[in-house]
Design a protein around this motif. Structure first.
Motif, PDB file in Angstrom:
ATOM      1  N   TYR A 246      32.896  25.849  44.178  1.00 49.64           N
ATOM      2  CA  TYR A 246      32.763  27.270  44.509  1.00 49.64           C
ATOM      3  C   TYR A 246      34.142  27.936  44.432  1.00 49.64           C
ATOM      4  CZ  TYR A 246      28.055  26.316  46.217  1.00 49.64           C
ATOM      5  OH  TYR A 246      26.743  25.964  46.308  1.00 49.64           O
ATOM      6  N   ALA A 247      34.202  29.116  43.827  1.00 49.84           N
ATOM      7  CA  ALA A 247      35.484  29.792  43.622  1.00 49.84           C
ATOM      8  C   ALA A 247      36.214  30.019  44.941  1.00 49.84           C
ATOM      9  CB  ALA A 247      35.256  31.114  42.896  1.00 49.84           C
ATOM     10  N   ARG A 248      35.499  30.390  45.977  1.00 47.09           N
ATOM     11  CA  ARG A 248      36.141  30.660  47.268  1.00 47.09           C
ATOM     12  C   ARG A 248      36.873  29.420  47.770  1.00 47.09           C
ATOM     13  NH1 ARG A 248      34.418  29.808  52.512  1.00 47.09           N
ATOM     14  NH2 ARG A 248      35.229  31.233  54.117  1.00 47.09           N
ATOM     15  N   ARG A 249      36.225  28.266  47.735  1.00 47.53           N
ATOM     16  CA  ARG A 249      36.834  27.040  48.224  1.00 47.53           C
ATOM     17  C   ARG A 249      37.980  26.598  47.330  1.00 47.53           C
ATOM     18  NH1 ARG A 249      38.582  25.428  52.155  1.00 47.53           N
ATOM     19  NH2 ARG A 249      36.646  26.157  53.123  1.00 47.53           N
ATOM     20  N   VAL A 262      46.401  36.016  43.862  1.00 53.63           N
ATOM     21  CA  VAL A 262      45.973  37.280  43.269  1.00 53.63           C
ATOM     22  C   VAL A 262      44.521  37.165  42.814  1.00 53.63           C
ATOM     23  CG1 VAL A 262      46.470  39.011  41.507  1.00 53.63           C
ATOM     24  CG2 VAL A 262      48.335  37.634  42.461  1.00 53.63           C
ATOM     25  N   VAL A 263      43.705  38.140  43.199  1.00 48.51           N
ATOM     26  CA  VAL A 263      42.300  38.187  42.775  1.00 48.51           C
ATOM     27  C   VAL A 263      41.953  39.611  42.373  1.00 48.51           C
ATOM     28  CG1 VAL A 263      41.506  36.229  44.160  1.00 48.51           C
ATOM     29  CG2 VAL A 263      41.519  38.518  45.157  1.00 48.51           C
ATOM     30  N   ARG A 278      32.104  38.255  47.514  1.00 51.57           N
ATOM     31  CA  ARG A 278      32.251  37.307  48.612  1.00 51.57           C
ATOM     32  C   ARG A 278      33.506  36.463  48.491  1.00 51.57           C
ATOM     33  NH1 ARG A 278      26.546  34.380  48.407  1.00 51.57           N
ATOM     34  NH2 ARG A 278      27.001  34.653  46.187  1.00 51.57           N
ATOM     35  N   VAL A 279      33.941  36.216  47.258  1.00 51.57           N
ATOM     36  CA  VAL A 279      35.141  35.397  47.073  1.00 51.57           C
ATOM     37  C   VAL A 279      36.358  36.096  47.662  1.00 51.57           C
ATOM     38  CG1 VAL A 279      36.706  34.375  45.388  1.00 51.57           C
ATOM     39  CG2 VAL A 279      34.234  34.207  45.046  1.00 51.57           C
ATOM     40  N   ALA A 280      36.597  37.349  47.244  1.00 50.27           N
ATOM     41  CA  ALA A 280      37.736  38.086  47.765  1.00 50.27           C
ATOM     42  C   ALA A 280      37.628  38.272  49.269  1.00 50.27           C
ATOM     43  CB  ALA A 280      37.846  39.445  47.069  1.00 50.27           C
ATOM     44  N   HIS A 281      36.441  38.536  49.758  1.00 41.69           N
ATOM     45  CA  HIS A 281      36.231  38.723  51.195  1.00 41.69           C
ATOM     46  C   HIS A 281      36.637  37.468  51.961  1.00 41.69           C
ATOM     47  CE1 HIS A 281      33.995  39.194  55.000  1.00 41.69           C
ATOM     48  NE2 HIS A 281      34.131  40.487  54.796  1.00 41.69           N
ATOM     49  N   GLY A 282      36.209  36.316  51.473  1.00 43.85           N
ATOM     50  CA  GLY A 282      36.555  35.062  52.138  1.00 43.85           C
ATOM     51  C   GLY A 282      38.046  34.767  52.091  1.00 43.85           C
ATOM     52  N   LEU A 283      38.685  35.055  50.960  1.00 45.34           N
ATOM     53  CA  LEU A 283      40.119  34.815  50.835  1.00 45.34           C
ATOM     54  C   LEU A 283      40.914  35.707  51.774  1.00 45.34           C
ATOM     55  CD1 LEU A 283      40.393  34.520  46.954  1.00 45.34           C
ATOM     56  CD2 LEU A 283      40.407  32.656  48.622  1.00 45.34           C
ATOM     57  N   LEU A 284      40.504  36.955  51.916  1.00 49.84           N
ATOM     58  CA  LEU A 284      41.216  37.871  52.804  1.00 49.84           C
ATOM     59  C   LEU A 284      41.157  37.417  54.263  1.00 49.84           C
ATOM     60  CD1 LEU A 284      40.211  41.296  51.236  1.00 49.84           C
ATOM     61  CD2 LEU A 284      42.503  40.319  51.333  1.00 49.84           C
ATOM     62  N   HIS A 285      40.117  36.699  54.617  1.00 45.43           N
ATOM     63  CA  HIS A 285      39.991  36.222  55.991  1.00 45.43           C
ATOM     64  C   HIS A 285      40.651  34.870  56.228  1.00 45.43           C
ATOM     65  CE1 HIS A 285      37.518  39.196  58.039  1.00 45.43           C
ATOM     66  NE2 HIS A 285      36.784  39.312  56.955  1.00 45.43           N
ATOM     67  N   VAL A 293      44.700  42.027  46.242  1.00 47.51           N
ATOM     68  CA  VAL A 293      43.451  42.471  45.647  1.00 47.51           C
ATOM     69  C   VAL A 293      43.798  43.538  44.611  1.00 47.51           C
ATOM     70  CG1 VAL A 293      41.219  43.564  46.054  1.00 47.51           C
ATOM     71  CG2 VAL A 293      42.146  41.956  47.735  1.00 47.51           C
ATOM     72  N   VAL A 294      43.511  43.242  43.337  1.00 45.34           N
ATOM     73  CA  VAL A 294      43.857  44.143  42.238  1.00 45.34           C
ATOM     74  C   VAL A 294      42.584  44.827  41.771  1.00 45.34           C
ATOM     75  CG1 VAL A 294      44.871  44.334  39.938  1.00 45.34           C
ATOM     76  CG2 VAL A 294      45.749  42.626  41.556  1.00 45.34           C
ATOM     77  N   PRO A 295      42.483  46.157  41.920  1.00 45.00           N
ATOM     78  CA  PRO A 295      41.242  46.856  41.566  1.00 45.00           C
ATOM     79  C   PRO A 295      41.108  47.091  40.073  1.00 45.00           C
ATOM     80  CG  PRO A 295      42.840  48.441  42.330  1.00 45.00           C
ATOM     81  CD  PRO A 295      43.496  47.080  42.471  1.00 45.00           C
ATOM     82  N   HIS A 296      39.868  47.142  39.634  1.00 42.38           N
ATOM     83  CA  HIS A 296      39.550  47.540  38.254  1.00 42.38           C
ATOM     84  C   HIS A 296      38.278  48.361  38.318  1.00 42.38           C
ATOM     85  CE1 HIS A 296      38.442  47.640  34.098  1.00 42.38           C
ATOM     86  NE2 HIS A 296      37.357  46.927  34.317  1.00 42.38           N
ATOM     87  N   ARG A 297      38.346  49.585  37.832  1.00 44.81           N
ATOM     88  CA  ARG A 297      37.165  50.448  37.827  1.00 44.81           C
ATOM     89  C   ARG A 297      36.377  50.249  36.552  1.00 44.81           C
ATOM     90  NH1 ARG A 297      36.488  53.581  41.947  1.00 44.81           N
ATOM     91  NH2 ARG A 297      38.265  54.106  43.266  1.00 44.81           N
ATOM     92  N   GLU A 298      35.069  50.162  36.687  1.00 41.12           N
ATOM     93  CA  GLU A 298      34.192  49.981  35.545  1.00 41.12           C
ATOM     94  C   GLU A 298      34.403  51.127  34.560  1.00 41.12           C
ATOM     95  OE1 GLU A 298      30.273  49.653  37.115  1.00 41.12           O
ATOM     96  OE2 GLU A 298      30.427  47.482  37.368  1.00 41.12           O
TER      97      GLU A 298
END
Length: 301
Positions: A246-249, A262-263, A278-285, A293-298
């Motif tokens: 799993y990417a988070r782990r 960096v995500v 969920r991956v970024a959320h878990g990493l932030l915690h 956290v690097v944003p990218h707009r669609e």
């Protein structure tokens, strides 16, 4: 303090402070980062944040008579930054607004936005505070959240490595570009990680072809990793890792050997709520090191 910083994309770095010691440690770290980038630092305090009492208020905040004023809190962040780098250009902004809105707005033209970690209910610095989480989820610029044992410093490097998580959207690797730039500024290696999983239903194939589905998934992950790294300069030392799991782990494990993790986070127009997965959320915690956290707009190029 010095004169107002000029506006414009990437012309300055922003750090949010709130009078707590974690936020002043964020000012320390942000001062290092501003010097690395060669840009001024903007210290922002939104004074509708909670007022803190007792040990929750950092000792560096001056309290001439009674509770500190919003300006006292902002000035404490500026003093910390200047004590670390006396030649750094630092400005202070006090905003009478909820902090998540103020900081997201301040980040619209910033190179990056730095926030500390301050949990609630007796778990300070164990879980991410609601303001930092909201800012990371909505800001238009990269948001650096100071998790883990960062030793209050962006430099010198502790582990000598910046780690970037490569997701499925490899056609626009904004997170990779950010990680490359950070690794080059620090003079450290870049580790690019692509996690992959073999669906459970594919693991019970005919005995003669056991392992084939897994091999195909791994090969696809390696191809996606190469696509994301196609524009990385030749002078940067790069470690490529494809890891089953799993990417988070996988990324949490990598955070223990990184100075920065960096995500990416996709922003959707009109979407409300937290704008990352969920991956970024878990990493932030739970990350063991600072997370960007690097944003990218669609629809962005």
């Amino acid at each position: 303090m010095n004169a107002e910083v000029g506006r414009g994309d990437g012309e300055y770095l922003v750090v949010g402070v709130d009078g707590s010691e974690p936020s002043l440690r964020a000012a320390d770290w942000a001062a290092d980062e501003a010097v690395l980038r060669g840009v001024p630092l903007r210290v922002v305090y939104a004074h509708l944040w909670d007022r803190y009492e007792g040990s929750a208020l950092a000792r560096d905040v001056e309290r001439p008579a009674g509770p500190p004023s919003p300006r006292d809190i902002a000035d404490a962040g500026a003093r910390r930054a200047l004590a670390r780098h006396p030649g750094l250009r630092v400005t202070v902004e006090v905003v009478p607004e909820e902090p998540e809105y103020a900081l997201v707005r301040e980040g619209r033209h910033a190179a990056a936005l730095v926030v500390g970690t301050r949990g609630r209910s007796g778990v300070a610095e164990m879980l991410l505070g609601s303001v930092s989480l909201a800012v990371a989820a909505h800001a238009d610029c990269p948001v650096i959240v100071l998790r883990g044992s960062h030793d209050h410093q962006a430099t010198p490097p502790v582990h000598g490595r910046v780690v970037v998580g490569v997701g499925e959207d490899v056609k626009d690797p904004a997170a990779v570009r950010f990680a490359v730039a950070e690794a080059r500024r620090r003079g450290v290696a870049l580790e690019a990680v692509r996690a992959w999983r073999c669906p459970a239903r594919e693991s019970i194939d005919h005995p003669l072809v056991t392992g084939e589905p897994a091999r195909l998934h791994e090969e696809r992950a390696a191809e996606e990793l190469e696509t994301a790294l196609r524009d990385v300069p030749d002078d940067l030392r790069v470690y490529r890792r494809t890891v089953e799991g799993y990417a988070r782990r996988v990324l949490l494990d990598a955070s223990h050997r990184a100075d920065l993790l960096v995500v990416g986070a996709r922003r959707r127009e009109g979407h409300v709520g937290l704008q990352f997965g969920r991956v970024a959320h878990g990493l932030l915690h739970h990350s063991a090191c600072p997370v960007v956290v690097v944003p990218h707009r669609e629809g962005d190029a």
